[in-house]
Design an enzyme around this catalytic site. Structure first.
Site, PDB file in Angstrom:
ATOM      1  N   LYS A  35       0.831  -1.217   0.000  1.00 39.49           N
ATOM      2  CA  LYS A  35       0.000   0.000   0.000  1.00 39.49           C
ATOM      3  C   LYS A  35       0.860   1.260   0.000  1.00 39.49           C
ATOM      4  O   LYS A  35       2.029   1.228   0.387  1.00 39.49           O
ATOM      5  CB  LYS A  35      -0.959   0.001   1.195  1.00 39.49           C
ATOM      6  CG  LYS A  35      -0.324   0.092   2.555  1.00 39.49           C
ATOM      7  CD  LYS A  35      -1.370  -0.099   3.640  1.00 39.49           C
ATOM      8  CE  LYS A  35      -0.774  -0.027   5.034  1.00 39.49           C
ATOM      9  NZ  LYS A  35      -0.480   1.340   5.451  1.00 39.49           N
ATOM     10  N   ARG A 128      -9.963   0.749  15.830  1.00 43.36           N
ATOM     11  CA  ARG A 128      -9.736   1.686  14.741  1.00 43.36           C
ATOM     12  C   ARG A 128     -10.717   1.379  13.605  1.00 43.36           C
ATOM     13  O   ARG A 128     -11.708   2.067  13.436  1.00 43.36           O
ATOM     14  CB  ARG A 128      -8.281   1.612  14.254  1.00 43.36           C
ATOM     15  CG  ARG A 128      -7.893   2.687  13.272  1.00 43.36           C
ATOM     16  CD  ARG A 128      -6.459   2.541  12.818  1.00 43.36           C
ATOM     17  NE  ARG A 128      -6.236   1.289  12.102  1.00 43.36           N
ATOM     18  CZ  ARG A 128      -5.131   1.016  11.418  1.00 43.36           C
ATOM     19  NH1 ARG A 128      -4.135   1.892  11.391  1.00 43.36           N
ATOM     20  NH2 ARG A 128      -4.990  -0.135  10.793  1.00 43.36           N
ATOM     21  N   TYR A 270      16.705  30.445   2.819  1.00 42.53           N
ATOM     22  CA  TYR A 270      15.664  31.270   3.420  1.00 42.53           C
ATOM     23  C   TYR A 270      16.040  31.710   4.842  1.00 42.53           C
ATOM     24  O   TYR A 270      16.430  30.890   5.671  1.00 42.53           O
ATOM     25  CB  TYR A 270      14.338  30.515   3.463  1.00 42.53           C
ATOM     26  CG  TYR A 270      13.659  30.417   2.121  1.00 42.53           C
ATOM     27  CD1 TYR A 270      13.103  31.541   1.519  1.00 42.53           C
ATOM     28  CD2 TYR A 270      13.573  29.198   1.464  1.00 42.53           C
ATOM     29  CE1 TYR A 270      12.482  31.459   0.290  1.00 42.53           C
ATOM     30  CE2 TYR A 270      12.953  29.101   0.220  1.00 42.53           C
ATOM     31  CZ  TYR A 270      12.411  30.232  -0.366  1.00 42.53           C
ATOM     32  OH  TYR A 270      11.796  30.144  -1.581  1.00 42.53           O
ATOM     33  N   MET A 316      11.447  23.803  -1.245  1.00 41.26           N
ATOM     34  CA  MET A 316      10.445  22.963  -1.882  1.00 41.26           C
ATOM     35  C   MET A 316      11.056  22.040  -2.942  1.00 41.26           C
ATOM     36  O   MET A 316      10.681  20.883  -3.061  1.00 41.26           O
ATOM     37  CB  MET A 316       9.349  23.819  -2.519  1.00 41.26           C
ATOM     38  CG  MET A 316       8.189  22.997  -3.082  1.00 41.26           C
ATOM     39  SD  MET A 316       6.884  24.003  -3.801  1.00 41.26           S
ATOM     40  CE  MET A 316       6.260  24.834  -2.335  1.00 41.26           C
TER      41      MET A 316
END
Length: 361
Positions: A35, A128, A270, A316
């Site tokens: 998954k 759950r 930054y 990013m």
């Protein structure tokens, strides 16, 4: 571009180690969890490696993942079929005889068409997902009324990594669920479903535990859902001392964009949060939090495999490293990153975006 290198030799070694510890005489009981893009490692790539060692069963997140690898396994269970409400994909999955739908609530039994193959998830104490054990009779009634095919009954033991009695309490609860399910199968004239409950740590623990004594072979688990173990990690408490050696299969590599020769005290990135303590060459490399890498920020210290300091903050689309090399390995074992971010390897790895290319060694 950055790329993820997958070491097939480590994967095969992990498979052999897990097989010997968990199912030496019944390798078909080992199932692989694929998954979320195989925990970030590449769904198709890892599925093919699993196919090479003839793993028969796999678990995926949604219908899209199931269809991408449907030809590689005898059995594929879609754990969260409702998370991707695409009617075309659902219809295509229903046409594949080896694709099964996990059912975690009673209402979903009324939404599936006649003939759908299902695995019923029952809550054994993790609280759950899963139906209440007292609702098993009602679930069986709906399965028969809606002419669904019951392939399996499963739960998830949420305490496999933890020292304590809760792990065994859940196992005892699931044993009672199995007994009740077999009675209901007999009453409704249904074939015995397959039972499963354990992930990597739980499967390793139960095989070494005196509590692994069941009343009847038909009450034993029919498979073990091995996830993070195949990828080379074990997240159990160290005090459990589970005797197995696993090797991480993925290493993350980055390529240089540009370099600057900077002076002592110059600041980088930054807000200039990184300040050089000496003259140095600093290069940017082609990965950032937009690619799923966690955002290294001020006060955090991590180095590449080669020992070069990664300079906060990660941007990013790129990051800065005190190096001039063209290609570097950010990690070949993600534990240091997990510790730095106070999390687990699962989270670091599964965050990596599918667009990152994979190289199989």
């Amino acid at each position: 571009m950055p790329f993820l290198q997958i070491n097939s030799h480590h994967f095969f070694a992990n498979y052999q180690a897990l097989r010997q510890k968990i199912a030496p005489n019944n390798p078909e009981k080992l199932a692989i969890v694929l998954k979320d893009n195989a925990y970030g490692h590449g769904l198709k790539e890892i599925a093919q490696l699993a196919n090479n060692v003839k793993i028969p069963s796999a678990f995926v997140k949604n219908t899209k993942e199931a269809l991408e690898i449907h030809s590689l396994f005898q059995h594929i269970t879609i754990l969260y079929p409702q998370t991707l409400p695409d009617e075309a994909l659902l219809k295509e999955c229903l046409e594949k005889p080896n694709l099964y739908f996990a059912v975690a609530n009673l209402d979903f039994l009324n939404l599936l068409p006649k003939g759908a193959k299902i695995e019923l998830k029952v809550n054994s104490g993790m609280n759950r997902n899963g139906i209440c054990p007292t609702d098993l009779p009602l679930a069986f009634e709906k399965i028969v009324q809606n002419q669904l095919e019951l392939v399996g009954i499963f739960t998830h033991n949420g305490f496999g990594d933890d020292l304590g009695s809760e792990f065994f309490t859940q196992q005892d609860n699931f044993l009672q669920i199995k007994k009740e399910s077999l009675k209901l199968c007999e009453n409704f004239h249904l074939s015995k479903p397959r039972f499963h409950s354990l992930s990597t740590s739980g499967a390793l623990r139960i095989k070494n535990s005196p509590k692994n004594q069941l009343d009847s072979p038909e009450l034993s688990d029919d498979l073990y859902r091995i996830g993070i173990g195949f990828y080379g990690y074990l997240c159990a408490d160290l005090i459990l001392e589970i005797p197995i050696r696993l090797q991480p299969i993925a290493s993350l590599w980055v390529n240089k964009i540009s370099s600057l020769s900077l002076k002592k005290s110059q600041r980088i990135g930054y807000s200039g949060v990184s300040k050089l303590d000496r003259d140095a060459i600093v290069s940017t490399y082609d990965i950032g939090y937009g690619d799923g890498l966690f955002r290294l920020r001020e006060g955090m210290e991590l180095c590449t495999k080669e020992g070069f300091k990664i300079l906060p903050r990660v941007s990013m689309d790129c990051l800065s490293i005190q190096s001039h090399h063209q290609c570097l390995c950010l990690f070949d074992n993600v534990w240091e990153w997990a510790k730095a971010f106070n999390t687990i390897p699962y989270e670091i790895l599964s965050h990596l975006k599918p667009h990152i290319p994979k190289q199989i060694l």
